[in-house]
Design a protein around this motif. Structure first.
Motif, short mmCIF file in Angstrom:
data_model
loop_
_atom_site.label_atom_id
_atom_site.label_comp_id
_atom_site.label_asym_id
_atom_site.label_seq_id
_atom_site.Cartn_x
_atom_site.Cartn_y
_atom_site.Cartn_z
N LYS A 87 12.08 88.30 1.16
CA LYS A 87 11.69 89.56 0.89
C LYS A 87 10.49 90.04 0.43
N GLU A 88 9.88 88.94 -0.56
CA GLU A 88 8.78 89.26 -1.40
C GLU A 88 7.53 88.43 -0.73
N GLY A 89 8.09 87.94 0.79
CA GLY A 89 6.85 87.49 1.41
C GLY A 89 6.44 85.92 1.22
N ILE A 90 7.24 85.37 0.39
CA ILE A 90 7.25 83.68 0.31
C ILE A 90 8.02 83.07 1.13
N VAL A 91 7.13 82.03 1.78
CA VAL A 91 7.89 81.24 3.01
C VAL A 91 8.57 80.18 2.32
N VAL A 92 9.73 79.90 2.82
CA VAL A 92 10.66 78.77 2.50
C VAL A 92 11.15 78.01 3.56
N LYS A 93 10.83 76.72 3.61
CA LYS A 93 11.57 75.86 4.67
C LYS A 93 12.09 74.70 3.89
N ASP A 94 13.51 74.60 4.26
CA ASP A 94 14.19 73.39 3.90
C ASP A 94 14.30 73.52 2.10
N ASP A 95 14.59 74.61 1.87
CA ASP A 95 14.65 74.74 0.29
C ASP A 95 13.47 74.62 -0.44
N GLN A 96 12.26 74.67 0.22
CA GLN A 96 11.05 74.20 -0.52
C GLN A 96 10.07 75.37 -0.32
N ILE A 97 9.45 75.98 -1.24
CA ILE A 97 8.29 77.12 -0.89
C ILE A 97 7.03 76.18 -0.33
N GLN A 98 6.68 76.91 0.61
CA GLN A 98 5.47 76.69 1.34
C GLN A 98 4.29 77.08 0.69
N ASP A 99 3.01 76.50 0.72
CA ASP A 99 2.08 76.96 0.08
C ASP A 99 2.15 77.24 -1.33
N PHE A 100 2.99 76.21 -1.95
CA PHE A 100 3.31 76.54 -3.60
C PHE A 100 2.19 76.94 -4.42
N ASN A 101 1.26 75.87 -4.14
CA ASN A 101 0.13 76.12 -4.94
C ASN A 101 -0.42 77.66 -5.11
N GLN A 102 -0.42 78.21 -3.57
CA GLN A 102 -0.94 79.56 -3.74
C GLN A 102 -0.23 80.54 -4.25
N VAL A 103 1.14 80.41 -4.42
CA VAL A 103 1.93 81.45 -4.81
C VAL A 103 2.40 81.19 -6.29
N PHE A 104 1.89 80.20 -7.01
CA PHE A 104 2.49 79.68 -8.08
C PHE A 104 1.88 80.51 -9.29
N TRP A 105 2.44 80.95 -10.19
CA TRP A 105 2.10 81.79 -11.21
C TRP A 105 2.43 80.93 -12.45
N ASP A 106 1.11 80.75 -13.05
CA ASP A 106 1.10 79.99 -14.30
C ASP A 106 1.04 80.77 -15.69
N PRO A 107 2.01 81.10 -16.39
CA PRO A 107 1.85 81.90 -17.56
C PRO A 107 1.10 81.66 -18.77
N MET A 108 0.74 80.47 -18.82
CA MET A 108 -0.45 79.96 -19.79
C MET A 108 -1.75 80.61 -19.38
N LYS A 109 -1.86 80.68 -17.73
CA LYS A 109 -3.23 81.14 -17.40
C LYS A 109 -3.37 82.60 -17.39
N GLU A 110 -1.88 83.20 -17.01
CA GLU A 110 -1.81 84.53 -16.51
C GLU A 110 -1.72 85.46 -18.04
N LEU A 111 -0.97 84.75 -18.82
CA LEU A 111 -0.51 85.75 -20.07
C LEU A 111 -1.28 85.16 -21.36
N GLY A 112 -1.78 83.88 -21.25
CA GLY A 112 -2.55 83.30 -22.23
C GLY A 112 -1.69 83.21 -23.39
N LEU A 113 -2.16 82.82 -24.74
CA LEU A 113 -1.63 82.85 -25.89
C LEU A 113 -2.26 83.64 -27.15
#
Length: 113
Positions: A87-113
């Motif tokens: 529903k959020e536009g993420i493609v899942v095939k055989d229980d695995q997210i496709q293009d995982f690196n493209q949709v991955f959100w890293d809190p260390m990078k996005e939120l910093g410390l």
């Protein structure tokens, strides 16, 4: 007074609530952000306890390679996690997210410390 487990769970939930729609992160990335590099399993326990809380987008947390490892804990059956992601536009095939690196959100990078 909160014990350390419930305090940690609340910290996890605060991070998970910040994951934008259409993005996902991993248990390990959350643990790393919270200062527990080996705490992915603890984050998993927190997420297992969160699946009935509609304010926590638990479907956006997957394992380190993009597999829907927590799908069996969702109310409504094992397909609910995938349905929420799709529903959020993420493609899942055989229980695995496709293009995982493209949709991955890293809190260390996005939120910093």
């Amino acid at each position: 007074m909160q014990d350390s487990k419930s305090s940690f769970f609340q910290d996890v939930y605060e991070v998970v609530r910040l994951i934008p729609k259409g993005r996902v992160t991993s248990y390990g990335a959350i643990a790393n952000y919270l200062g527990l590099k080996s705490g992915a399993r603890m984050v998993g326990w927190a997420m297992n306890a969160a699946h009935t809380d509609p304010t926590i987008p638990a479907h956006r947390v997957v394992n380190r390679i993009g597999v829907l490892s927590g799908k069996n804990h969702f109310t409504g059956g094992p397909n609910m996690m995938q349905e929420h992601l799709e529903k959020e536009g993420i493609v899942v095939k055989d229980d695995q997210i496709q293009d995982f690196n493209q949709v991955f959100w890293d809190p260390m990078k996005e939120l910093g410390l």
